[in-house]
Design a protein around this motif. Structure first.
Motif, PDB file in Angstrom:
ATOM      1  N   UNK A 171       0.851  -1.209   0.000  1.00 21.32           N
ATOM      2  CA  UNK A 171       0.000   0.000   0.000  1.00 21.32           C
ATOM      3  C   UNK A 171       0.876   1.245   0.000  1.00 21.32           C
ATOM      4  N   UNK A 172       1.921   1.264   0.819  1.00 22.54           N
ATOM      5  CA  UNK A 172       2.834   2.412   0.878  1.00 22.54           C
ATOM      6  C   UNK A 172       3.539   2.601  -0.464  1.00 22.54           C
ATOM      7  N   UNK A 173       4.005   1.530  -1.085  1.00 22.41           N
ATOM      8  CA  UNK A 173       4.707   1.631  -2.365  1.00 22.41           C
ATOM      9  C   UNK A 173       3.786   2.103  -3.492  1.00 22.41           C
ATOM     10  N   UNK A 174       2.540   1.692  -3.467  1.00 23.96           N
ATOM     11  CA  UNK A 174       1.577   2.162  -4.475  1.00 23.96           C
ATOM     12  C   UNK A 174       1.374   3.667  -4.330  1.00 23.96           C
ATOM     13  N   UNK A 175       1.258   4.143  -3.103  1.00 21.37           N
ATOM     14  CA  UNK A 175       1.121   5.581  -2.859  1.00 21.37           C
ATOM     15  C   UNK A 175       2.347   6.356  -3.312  1.00 21.37           C
ATOM     16  N   UNK A 176       3.516   5.823  -3.054  1.00 22.29           N
ATOM     17  CA  UNK A 176       4.753   6.493  -3.474  1.00 22.29           C
ATOM     18  C   UNK A 176       4.902   6.504  -4.989  1.00 22.29           C
ATOM     19  N   UNK A 177       4.458   5.450  -5.661  1.00 23.81           N
ATOM     20  CA  UNK A 177       4.573   5.436  -7.123  1.00 23.81           C
ATOM     21  C   UNK A 177       3.684   6.513  -7.747  1.00 23.81           C
ATOM     22  N   UNK A 178       2.518   6.746  -7.170  1.00 28.82           N
ATOM     23  CA  UNK A 178       1.652   7.819  -7.655  1.00 28.82           C
ATOM     24  C   UNK A 178       2.292   9.184  -7.459  1.00 28.82           C
ATOM     25  N   UNK A 179       2.936   9.369  -6.317  1.00 29.52           N
ATOM     26  CA  UNK A 179       3.619  10.631  -6.056  1.00 29.52           C
ATOM     27  C   UNK A 179       4.801  10.821  -7.015  1.00 29.52           C
ATOM     28  N   UNK A 180       5.524   9.769  -7.307  1.00 29.58           N
ATOM     29  CA  UNK A 180       6.651   9.860  -8.231  1.00 29.58           C
ATOM     30  C   UNK A 180       6.174  10.240  -9.637  1.00 29.58           C
ATOM     31  N   UNK A 181       5.058   9.675 -10.072  1.00 26.94           N
ATOM     32  CA  UNK A 181       4.507  10.035 -11.376  1.00 26.94           C
ATOM     33  C   UNK A 181       4.169  11.521 -11.413  1.00 26.94           C
ATOM     34  N   UNK A 182       3.580  12.018 -10.340  1.00 28.05           N
ATOM     35  CA  UNK A 182       3.236  13.435 -10.257  1.00 28.05           C
ATOM     36  C   UNK A 182       4.491  14.304 -10.291  1.00 28.05           C
ATOM     37  N   UNK A 183       5.547  13.905  -9.590  1.00 26.62           N
ATOM     38  CA  UNK A 183       6.797  14.663  -9.576  1.00 26.62           C
ATOM     39  C   UNK A 183       7.417  14.722 -10.966  1.00 26.62           C
ATOM     40  N   UNK A 184       7.415  13.609 -11.669  1.00 26.66           N
ATOM     41  CA  UNK A 184       8.009  13.559 -13.011  1.00 26.66           C
ATOM     42  C   UNK A 184       7.216  14.448 -13.962  1.00 26.66           C
TER      43      UNK A 184
END
Length: 120
Positions: free
Chosen positions: A24-37
């Motif tokens: 769950x934590x990694x899924x949330x972080x992947x969404x944030x990384x997409x937004x940052x990129x």
């Protein structure tokens, strides 16, 4: 023979629960990384368009007054520039607007810059 109970390790339920929480934590972080990129790409495009517009304005300022006229052309990788020129009624200065645009994944973005060039 008597078995002794050892509480040194994790049970399978604890391991599965830990893996679930980690996923769950990694899924949330992947969404944030997409937004940052995505934000980084937009910022890079805006900076490049602004730099391109400034270069175009500097080139226009170096031209003789009579040679300054409207134009439209490609301004580099994926950028287009449009130069609008209007002269005042006394023919003593030209108002120049440079628009640099680029097509992102959704819609079209543009940067507009204006300057005035006076007759020398």
């Amino acid at each position: 023979m008597q078995w002794k109970r050892h509480d040194d390790g994790f049970t399978i339920v604890e391991v599965i629960l830990g893996m679930f929480i980690l996923s769950i934590v990694l899924i949330g972080l992947s969404g944030a990384m997409f937004s940052f990129v995505s934000t980084n790409k937009k910022s890079r495009d805006l900076a490049e368009a602004t730099s391109t517009g400034n270069k175009i304005i500097e080139k226009i300022r170096m031209k003789p007054y009579a040679d300054i006229q409207a134009s439209s052309s490609s301004a580099g990788e994926g950028f287009w520039q449009t130069t609008l020129v209007s002269e005042d009624s006394a023919c003593t200065r030209k108002n120049i607007e440079v628009i640099v645009s680029w097509p992102p994944s959704s819609g079209t973005h543009s940067v507009s810059m204006e300057t005035i060039v006076a007759r020398r």
